[in-house]
Design a protein around this motif. Structure first.
Motif, PDB file in Angstrom:
ATOM      1  N   MET A   1      -5.314   1.036   6.139  1.00  0.00           N
ATOM      2  CA  MET A   1      -6.375   1.051   7.136  1.00  0.00           C
ATOM      3  C   MET A   1      -7.734   1.107   6.467  1.00  0.00           C
ATOM      4  O   MET A   1      -8.687   0.428   6.881  1.00  0.00           O
ATOM      5  CB  MET A   1      -6.210   2.246   8.065  1.00  0.00           C
ATOM      6  N   GLN A   2      -7.875   1.884   5.425  1.00  0.00           N
ATOM      7  CA  GLN A   2      -9.146   1.974   4.719  1.00  0.00           C
ATOM      8  C   GLN A   2      -9.517   0.622   4.105  1.00  0.00           C
ATOM      9  O   GLN A   2     -10.666   0.181   4.176  1.00  0.00           O
ATOM     10  CB  GLN A   2      -9.053   3.049   3.633  1.00  0.00           C
ATOM     11  N   ALA A   3      -8.532  -0.028   3.492  1.00  0.00           N
ATOM     12  CA  ALA A   3      -8.800  -1.338   2.888  1.00  0.00           C
ATOM     13  C   ALA A   3      -9.161  -2.367   3.955  1.00  0.00           C
ATOM     14  O   ALA A   3     -10.082  -3.194   3.767  1.00  0.00           O
ATOM     15  CB  ALA A   3      -7.574  -1.800   2.094  1.00  0.00           C
TER      16      ALA A   3
ATOM     17  N   ILE B   1     -10.509  -1.874   6.993  1.00  0.00           N
ATOM     18  CA  ILE B   1     -11.826  -1.587   7.561  1.00  0.00           C
ATOM     19  C   ILE B   1     -12.932  -1.998   6.604  1.00  0.00           C
ATOM     20  O   ILE B   1     -13.905  -2.655   6.985  1.00  0.00           O
ATOM     21  CB  ILE B   1     -11.934  -0.091   7.915  1.00  0.00           C
ATOM     22  N   ARG B   2     -12.790  -1.636   5.341  1.00  0.00           N
ATOM     23  CA  ARG B   2     -13.833  -1.964   4.372  1.00  0.00           C
ATOM     24  C   ARG B   2     -13.929  -3.475   4.165  1.00  0.00           C
ATOM     25  O   ARG B   2     -15.024  -4.013   3.946  1.00  0.00           O
ATOM     26  CB  ARG B   2     -13.538  -1.275   3.039  1.00  0.00           C
TER      27      ARG B   2
ATOM     28  N   GLU C   1     -15.798  -4.860   7.313  1.00  0.00           N
ATOM     29  CA  GLU C   1     -17.211  -4.490   7.251  1.00  0.00           C
ATOM     30  C   GLU C   1     -17.940  -5.263   6.151  1.00  0.00           C
ATOM     31  O   GLU C   1     -19.063  -5.750   6.351  1.00  0.00           O
ATOM     32  CB  GLU C   1     -17.343  -2.980   7.005  1.00  0.00           C
TER      33      GLU C   1
ATOM     34  N   TYR D   1       0.844  -1.198   0.000  1.00  0.00           N
ATOM     35  CA  TYR D   1       0.000   0.000   0.000  1.00  0.00           C
ATOM     36  C   TYR D   1       0.869   1.233   0.000  1.00  0.00           C
ATOM     37  O   TYR D   1       1.985   1.247   0.539  1.00  0.00           O
ATOM     38  CB  TYR D   1      -0.933  -0.004   1.215  1.00  0.00           C
TER      39      TYR D   1
ATOM     40  N   ARG E   1      -2.630   5.039   5.687  1.00  0.00           N
ATOM     41  CA  ARG E   1      -4.050   5.403   5.558  1.00  0.00           C
ATOM     42  C   ARG E   1      -4.757   4.510   4.547  1.00  0.00           C
ATOM     43  O   ARG E   1      -5.881   4.061   4.773  1.00  0.00           O
ATOM     44  CB  ARG E   1      -4.148   6.870   5.140  1.00  0.00           C
ATOM     45  N   SER E   2      -4.112   4.219   3.442  1.00  0.00           N
ATOM     46  CA  SER E   2      -4.706   3.358   2.416  1.00  0.00           C
ATOM     47  C   SER E   2      -4.908   1.937   2.959  1.00  0.00           C
ATOM     48  O   SER E   2      -5.942   1.305   2.700  1.00  0.00           O
ATOM     49  CB  SER E   2      -3.822   3.325   1.176  1.00  0.00           C
TER      50      SER E   2
END
Length: 318
Positions: A111-113, A115-116, A119, A104, A108-109
């Motif tokens: 963490m976003q991946a 989390i998504r 979820e 990555y 930040r990228s």
């Protein structure tokens, strides 16, 4: 002299830029002109000044983050989740560290991946379940997420240590309806229990009443038998007494009919003493008494099988 000073200063700068200190629980990724070169482990390390550069320091300690998101069940009920995710770098192998450093663009990228992905996995699982099942499937949800994410996270150089679903809540309207369902089920269970208790009470009462009737009938049966035995014994004793009295009177050359006369008078006396009325109608004439005596003697002769001979009446008539 000045040249020597310059050389000393230059040497100090080279040594200064060559020393790299990596903290415990961290590794450093070294690149040469932007290309991966090696990994520095915790402690004192050295690099080539102005050639090797520290691309990224990566923590190999456990990390955690909290998630809040919403999912929809198969019967269109909104479920609000609050979860805590614990993850870490898979290991300190070179390939794992390269994946963590270069998969990555930045933290930040990643963490976003992450989390998504978590979820989306939970939403996909919840979408196959009904709202009444979700609260009972907390463990299955966590297990499903781990199974789904393990392979993906390993490709990124991480692994999922734990996923805790701290809170699972529905919308307020759904919570009210679920509370009403629970309350109605409790009332139904209470009514069923009350009905069972009443049935048991009625059954036990009927059994007790039946046992009481049976015991009373048995007691009445035994009492009737005892009364019959008493009457039989009474009659036996009367017959024995009359036989003895007749024997004594025969030995004394007296008429046995006097016994019957005595019994007659005793009966009249008993009627007078025990009767509830004020008047007793009896044929007290000599003829009536004589007739009664003859009837009694005739019955006695018939029972004995002998010829009946009318005794002399008290008035002297035959």
């Amino acid at each position: 002299m000045s040249a020597l000073i310059i050389l000393v200063v230059f040497a100090i700068l080279i040594v200064f830029f060559s020393i790299v200190i990596v903290n415990q629980g961290t590794v450093a990724v070294i690149t040469i002109f932007g290309k991966y070169q090696r990994v520095m482990t915790p402690g004192l390390n050295f690099k080539i000044p102005f050639v090797e550069f520290i691309f990224k320091r990566i923590s190999i300690q456990n990390r955690s983050m909290e998630l809040e998101f919403q999912a929809i069940t198969s019967d269109q009920a909104n479920v609000n989740f609050k979860a805590m995710l614990v993850y870490a770098v898979l290991n300190q192998e070179e390939q794992t560290i390269k994946n963590v450093a270069f998969k990555y663009m930045d933290e930040r990228s990643f963490m976003q991946a992450l989390i998504r992905t978590v979820e989306g996995t939970i939403r996909a699982f919840v979408a196959t379940k009904k709202q009444a099942e979700v609260l009972l499937l907390r463990g299955e949800i966590v297990l499903n997420v781990k199974n789904e994410l393990d392979e993906t996270l390993e490709q990124w150089g991480y692994h999922l240590i734990d996923l805790q679903l701290n809170d699972i809540a529905f919308d307020e309207a759904i919570m009210r309806s679920m509370a009403q369902v629970v309350a109605s089920n409790n009332l139904k269970a209470a009514a069923e229990n009350e009905g069972q208790a009443l049935l048991i009470t009625k059954t036990k009462s009927a059994e007790a009443e039946g046992n009481a009737i049976r015991i009373s009938a048995e007691a009445e049966k035994i009492a009737a038998q005892l009364r019959g035995q008493g009457v039989a014994l009474f009659r036996e004793e009367v017959a024995r007494g009359m036989a003895e009295s007749a024997k004594v009177m025969n030995e004394a050359n007296l008429d046995a009919s006097l016994i019957l006369f005595s019994m007659w008078t005793e009966a009249v006396k008993h009627f007078a003493e025990q009767g509830q009325g004020n008047v007793i109608f009896l044929d007290g004439s000599t003829e009536g008494m004589d007739k009664t005596m003859k009837q009694i003697m005739g019955i006695q002769q018939l029972k004995e099988g002998g010829d009946y001979v009318a005794p002399a009446s008290p008035s002297g008539k035959k």
